[in-house]
Design a protein around this motif. Structure first.
Motif, PDB file in Angstrom:
ATOM      1  N   PHE A 147      -4.914 -11.809   9.887  1.00  0.00           N
ATOM      2  CA  PHE A 147      -5.551 -13.030  10.365  1.00  0.00           C
ATOM      3  C   PHE A 147      -6.347 -13.669   9.239  1.00  0.00           C
ATOM      4  O   PHE A 147      -6.660 -13.021   8.227  1.00  0.00           O
ATOM      5  CB  PHE A 147      -6.464 -12.751  11.569  1.00  0.00           C
ATOM      6  N   LYS A 148      -6.660 -14.935   9.417  1.00  0.00           N
ATOM      7  CA  LYS A 148      -7.531 -15.657   8.492  1.00  0.00           C
ATOM      8  C   LYS A 148      -8.929 -15.740   9.089  1.00  0.00           C
ATOM      9  O   LYS A 148      -9.090 -15.968  10.290  1.00  0.00           O
ATOM     10  CB  LYS A 148      -7.015 -17.083   8.252  1.00  0.00           C
ATOM     11  N   ASP A 149      -9.917 -15.559   8.239  1.00  0.00           N
ATOM     12  CA  ASP A 149     -11.304 -15.790   8.639  1.00  0.00           C
ATOM     13  C   ASP A 149     -11.576 -17.273   8.396  1.00  0.00           C
ATOM     14  O   ASP A 149     -11.939 -17.684   7.301  1.00  0.00           O
ATOM     15  CB  ASP A 149     -12.235 -14.911   7.805  1.00  0.00           C
ATOM     16  N   PRO A 158     -10.173 -16.284   3.796  1.00  0.00           N
ATOM     17  CA  PRO A 158      -9.599 -15.023   3.321  1.00  0.00           C
ATOM     18  C   PRO A 158      -8.680 -14.386   4.357  1.00  0.00           C
ATOM     19  O   PRO A 158      -8.868 -14.537   5.559  1.00  0.00           O
ATOM     20  CB  PRO A 158     -10.836 -14.142   3.072  1.00  0.00           C
ATOM     21  N   LEU A 159      -7.693 -13.678   3.844  1.00  0.00           N
ATOM     22  CA  LEU A 159      -6.720 -12.985   4.685  1.00  0.00           C
ATOM     23  C   LEU A 159      -7.183 -11.544   4.888  1.00  0.00           C
ATOM     24  O   LEU A 159      -7.566 -10.863   3.927  1.00  0.00           O
ATOM     25  CB  LEU A 159      -5.346 -13.021   4.021  1.00  0.00           C
ATOM     26  N   ILE A 160      -7.154 -11.077   6.130  1.00  0.00           N
ATOM     27  CA  ILE A 160      -7.593  -9.723   6.469  1.00  0.00           C
ATOM     28  C   ILE A 160      -6.499  -9.059   7.300  1.00  0.00           C
ATOM     29  O   ILE A 160      -5.938  -9.679   8.215  1.00  0.00           O
ATOM     30  CB  ILE A 160      -8.919  -9.744   7.247  1.00  0.00           C
ATOM     31  N   PRO A 188      -5.397  -6.845   2.982  1.00  0.00           N
ATOM     32  CA  PRO A 188      -3.945  -6.896   3.189  1.00  0.00           C
ATOM     33  C   PRO A 188      -3.189  -6.304   2.005  1.00  0.00           C
ATOM     34  O   PRO A 188      -3.692  -6.264   0.874  1.00  0.00           O
ATOM     35  CB  PRO A 188      -3.666  -8.392   3.334  1.00  0.00           C
ATOM     36  N   THR A 189      -1.975  -5.851   2.263  1.00  0.00           N
ATOM     37  CA  THR A 189      -1.107  -5.389   1.188  1.00  0.00           C
ATOM     38  C   THR A 189      -0.516  -6.596   0.465  1.00  0.00           C
ATOM     39  O   THR A 189      -0.597  -7.737   0.939  1.00  0.00           O
ATOM     40  CB  THR A 189       0.035  -4.531   1.751  1.00  0.00           C
ATOM     41  N   ASN A 191       2.565  -7.288   0.158  1.00  0.00           N
ATOM     42  CA  ASN A 191       3.639  -7.849   0.981  1.00  0.00           C
ATOM     43  C   ASN A 191       3.072  -8.718   2.096  1.00  0.00           C
ATOM     44  O   ASN A 191       3.623  -9.785   2.412  1.00  0.00           O
ATOM     45  CB  ASN A 191       4.480  -6.726   1.573  1.00  0.00           C
ATOM     46  N   GLN A 192       1.973  -8.292   2.700  1.00  0.00           N
ATOM     47  CA  GLN A 192       1.338  -9.103   3.740  1.00  0.00           C
ATOM     48  C   GLN A 192       0.823 -10.414   3.174  1.00  0.00           C
ATOM     49  O   GLN A 192       0.924 -11.467   3.819  1.00  0.00           O
ATOM     50  CB  GLN A 192       0.206  -8.312   4.395  1.00  0.00           C
ATOM     51  N   LYS A 193       0.284 -10.389   1.984  1.00  0.00           N
ATOM     52  CA  LYS A 193      -0.183 -11.616   1.352  1.00  0.00           C
ATOM     53  C   LYS A 193       0.985 -12.579   1.116  1.00  0.00           C
ATOM     54  O   LYS A 193       0.849 -13.793   1.283  1.00  0.00           O
ATOM     55  CB  LYS A 193      -0.860 -11.302   0.016  1.00  0.00           C
ATOM     56  N   ARG A 194       2.098 -12.027   0.728  1.00  0.00           N
ATOM     57  CA  ARG A 194       3.255 -12.858   0.378  1.00  0.00           C
ATOM     58  C   ARG A 194       3.894 -13.504   1.603  1.00  0.00           C
ATOM     59  O   ARG A 194       4.387 -14.630   1.550  1.00  0.00           O
ATOM     60  CB  ARG A 194       4.284 -12.012  -0.373  1.00  0.00           C
ATOM     61  N   THR A 195       3.889 -12.787   2.722  1.00  0.00           N
ATOM     62  CA  THR A 195       4.620 -13.264   3.906  1.00  0.00           C
ATOM     63  C   THR A 195       3.726 -13.869   4.984  1.00  0.00           C
ATOM     64  O   THR A 195       4.235 -14.421   5.959  1.00  0.00           O
ATOM     65  CB  THR A 195       5.414 -12.100   4.524  1.00  0.00           C
ATOM     66  N   ALA A 196       2.411 -13.766   4.838  1.00  0.00           N
ATOM     67  CA  ALA A 196       1.505 -14.244   5.890  1.00  0.00           C
ATOM     68  C   ALA A 196       1.622 -15.743   6.102  1.00  0.00           C
ATOM     69  O   ALA A 196       1.703 -16.523   5.147  1.00  0.00           O
ATOM     70  CB  ALA A 196       0.063 -13.886   5.548  1.00  0.00           C
ATOM     71  N   PHE A 197       1.664 -16.141   7.355  1.00  0.00           N
ATOM     72  CA  PHE A 197       1.661 -17.540   7.776  1.00  0.00           C
ATOM     73  C   PHE A 197       2.824 -18.333   7.185  1.00  0.00           C
ATOM     74  O   PHE A 197       2.708 -19.527   6.940  1.00  0.00           O
ATOM     75  CB  PHE A 197       0.324 -18.206   7.434  1.00  0.00           C
TER      76      PHE A 197
END
Length: 276
Positions: A147-149, A158-160, A188-189, A191-197
């Motif tokens: 999720f994003k704060d 920031p991504l959490i 986040p990992t 991969n999560q940073k790359r694919t989020a949203f």
């Protein structure tokens, strides 16, 4: 002389089954959880989390654990600091009294705490749901995702990453009634940073809630009307007395709930308060 190399006879190589993003046991359970999770996070990401009261059992237990990582850079530690102060990380807190204090007990205390958490936007396309136990009267599952704060004061969002473990019992109205809620936050990992949203999702909005026709709703904000409606459901009092209790306690929902429970225990609430 070196010993001979002995290799196991494993026979023919067997192809592994494809990786599943989620595991929900049966299509029936998947249907219940999909609807429940969608509604839960739609309300959680809205400007009013008060309707989450209907999702929690009276005696629910909630705990938060947050960890930025031992070698996290300063800006990551700063992001997590607002969560770590309320974190019940048992490796960090060895004071028994503090452990009990940080454990939110009861749905009023739980939703009051959730209301104080920053505004968030969950990426529902990142969700992975794993059911760990499924019985007729109990369903335990974990939701993983990011999720994003969106309320971060630095102007950044920031991504959490999170994992949220629920233990629930059946509920005709919501599908599931939460009896245990454990929320774990972490960076986040890659991969999560790359694919989020990457997949656009609709903007969540609070569930429409109105005070019943004939009740004293004149001059109330939508948030106050939602609180009155929820208090009617939780206390089983009518709209007049629910409104009276909230107003006399300055619209502090947890305080209103505590006052109601005390007065009810003492037998100080007149019968007409429950006539609708």
């Amino acid at each position: 002389m070196p010993a001979p190399i002995i290799l196991p006879d494993i026979g023919e190589t067997t192809a592994l089954p494809p990786i599943q993003k989620s595991f929900m046991v049966t299509p029936e359970i998947e249907g219940v959880l999909t609807k429940f999770i969608e509604h839960f996070y739609n309300v959680f990401d809205s400007s009013n989390r008060q309707p989450l009261l209907e999702a929690y059992h009276e005696q629910v237990r909630f705990s938060l654990t947050a960890a930025a990582g031992a070698n996290a850079p300063a800006h990551i530690r700063a992001i997590f600091s607002q969560y770590i102060r309320d974190s019940r990380n048992l490796l960090r807190i060895d004071d028994g009294n503090l452990r009990v204090k940080l454990l939110k007990q009861g749905k009023l205390a739980t939703v009051a705490f959730l209301n104080e958490m920053p505004q968030m936007q969950h990426d529902t396309s990142s969700f992975q749901v794993d059911v760990s136990r499924a019985e007729p009267n109990l369903l335990a599952f974990t939701v993983h995702g990011v999720f994003k704060d969106v309320q971060n004061k630095s102007g950044d969002q920031p991504l959490i990453a999170f994992s949220r473990f629920f233990i629930t019992v059946p509920n005709p109205a919501t599908g599931c009634l939460i009896v245990n809620d454990e929320l774990c936050l972490r960076p986040p990992t890659s991969n999560q940073k790359r694919t989020a949203f990457c997949i656009a999702a609709p903007t969540p909005s609070p569930s429409p809630v109105t005070v019943p026709v004939g009740s004293p709703s004149q001059g109330l904000t939508p948030e106050q009307q939602a609180m009155v409606q929820q208090f009617i459901l939780d206390s089983e009092m009518n709209a007049d007395w629910s409104l009276k209790c909230l107003q006399e306690n300055n619209w502090d929902y947890p305080a209103s709930g505590q006052v109601f429970l005390q007065l009810k225990q003492n037998g100080s609430i007149p019968p007409e308060a429950f006539v609708k």
